[in-house]
Scaffold this motif. Structure first.
Motif, short mmCIF file in Angstrom:
data_model
loop_
_atom_site.label_atom_id
_atom_site.label_comp_id
_atom_site.label_asym_id
_atom_site.label_seq_id
_atom_site.Cartn_x
_atom_site.Cartn_y
_atom_site.Cartn_z
N LEU A 55 0.82 -1.20 0.00
CA LEU A 55 0.00 0.00 0.00
C LEU A 55 0.86 1.26 0.00
N PRO A 112 -7.99 -0.61 -6.70
CA PRO A 112 -6.95 0.41 -6.56
C PRO A 112 -6.34 0.85 -7.89
N SER A 324 -7.64 -5.14 3.82
CA SER A 324 -7.81 -5.50 2.41
C SER A 324 -9.16 -6.15 2.17
N SER A 367 -8.47 2.56 3.65
CA SER A 367 -8.41 1.57 2.58
C SER A 367 -7.58 2.14 1.44
N THR A 368 -7.14 1.28 0.53
CA THR A 368 -6.30 1.74 -0.58
C THR A 368 -7.05 2.75 -1.45
#
Length: 412
Positions: A55, A112, A324, A367-368
């Motif tokens: 990340l 992502p 994730s 979160s990403t």
């Protein structure tokens, strides 16, 4: 008892970071090491094993790359071109962003990767046309989630594969359409609540004559757009990790566009990187010591399939806001398998509700996807956007699983 202490410590981290101007990631790192070493007796290297290196690479690579693109005006070229295609009506842009993200993920791009490609353009357009950055960021993320469970997508493949291994016949089309229309409904509400009505009333903006560009800078813009295009093809067409692709692209662009890359490293969202890395490391510790599994086993062992399905929706939503989604799908969906065959619970309805609950919270800045939106916002707006995304994500975590359960599970 240890599980309760760990969860309580995380809550304390949030409380302290809320009342004091301290980076939450710093507190989370300290809490992870103290809890891991003193409470659980783990060596420090095992605590650090949860550090989200992938990340961090994504955030640094993408923000460095697009900092170069912003400095030489390449992103502005794209935004201006889109505005011209839309007849200079800003009202259409949120939906262009939503559709672009959905198309990318439906054809196999990870969320992502889609957000990394679309968010810089979305946030830049928001600044130029005085549109809510929160709305554009949410349209980007919910668009990515709308296409995330197509039969050709990564999430769809994981979820359908998990239930097929359990001897249950999957319904890929139902899963895809459920996620698509659920996220589309949220996007309509986001559009209406966060400024879409104003955009509907606005007249088309007058196009401005382009400013002259020095030949050297124009070449760097062209190199930038070609490099960004190559990164998108690598990430979407060849499933290259978006962090790896962005780092290679950034290094190449730094060589091809030396003027534009000066100062770009200072524009990387370092405070955001610290914030997210610390919180994710702590949540990874919870997963590592079995806190999440213990909660899941407790829920799955309940006698009522309907209530168990609802609680699993909430478990997936709450944990996925800090971890994730891909990993959580592989953990939470199998927990539902024991009661999927029982009467009163729709098999694919329960799977769809859990899958949606686990992914719609990717708007969280931890979160990403949420982190990429924050990282691509103007530096002066990042702290406010983090707070806005936290508030929105808290609301969607509270209501989203309940609505998904009521729509897809309760009818039975």
């Amino acid at each position: 008892m240890a599980h309760l202490i760990l969860v309580g410590t995380l809550a304390l981290v949030f409380l302290v970071a809320t009342v004091r101007p301290i980076n939450m990631g710093l507190l989370a790192f300290a809490a992870a090491f103290l809890a891991g070493v003193l409470l659980l007796g783990l060596p420090a290297r095992e605590v650090l094993a949860g550090f989200p290196g992938d990340l961090v690479v994504v955030l640094v690579g993408v923000t460095f790359l697009f900092a170069i693109a912003e400095r030489n005006g390449a992103i502005e070229w794209v935004v201006t071109g889109l505005a011209r295609m839309l007849g200079h009506r800003a009202v259409a842009m949120p939906w262009v962003i939503f559709i672009a993200s959905a198309v990318l993920t439906s054809f196999g791009a990870l969320g992502p990767a889609a957000v990394a490609i679309v968010a810089p353009v979305a946030l830049r357009f928001a600044v130029q046309h005085r549109i809510s950055a929160l709305m554009m960021g949410l349209m980007t993320i919910h668009g990515a989630q709308a296409g995330a469970f197509s039969p050709t997508s990564v999430y769809g493949g994981i979820t359908n594969g998990v239930i097929a291994k359990a001897g249950i016949t999957p319904d890929p089309v139902m899963l895809f359409t459920a996620s698509l229309f659920f996220n589309l409904t949220i996007a309509v509400l986001v559009f209406l609540v966060f400024g879409g009505l104003r955009l509907l009333r606005d007249a088309p903006e007058k196009p401005q004559a382009p400013e002259p560009v020095a030949p050297e800078l124009a070449r760097e813009r062209l190199f930038t757009l070609l490099t960004l295009g190559a990164m998108a093809v690598a990430a979407v067409g060849f499933r290259v990790d978006i962090g790896v692709a962005s780092m290679v692209a950034a290094a190449l662009l730094a060589i091809l566009a030396p003027r534009s890359q000066k100062g770009a490293v200072d524009r990387v969202a370092w405070s955001t990187v610290l914030l997210i890395a610390g919180v994710v490391t702590y949540v990874a510790l919870l997963q590592r010591v079995g806190t999440v599994d213990a909660a899941g086993d407790l829920i799955a062992g309940m006698g009522s399939p309907l209530i168990a399905a609802l609680l699993l929706c909430y478990l997936g939503g709450v944990v996925s806001a800090f971890a994730s989604s891909t990993a959580l799908l592989g953990i939470v969906v199998p927990l539902a398998v024991p009661f999927l065959g029982q009467g009163g619970v729709s098999t694919m309805g329960a799977v769809a509700a859990i899958a949606i609950s686990t992914t719609i919270v990717d708007t969280s800045p931890f979160s990403t996807n949420g982190a990429l939106v924050v990282a691509n916002a103007p530096e002066a707006d990042r702290d406010r956007l983090v707070r806005q995304l936290l508030g929105y994500s808290a609301l969607i975590t509270l209501l989203g699983p309940l609505v998904a359960w009521a729509v897809f599970v309760l009818p039975g």
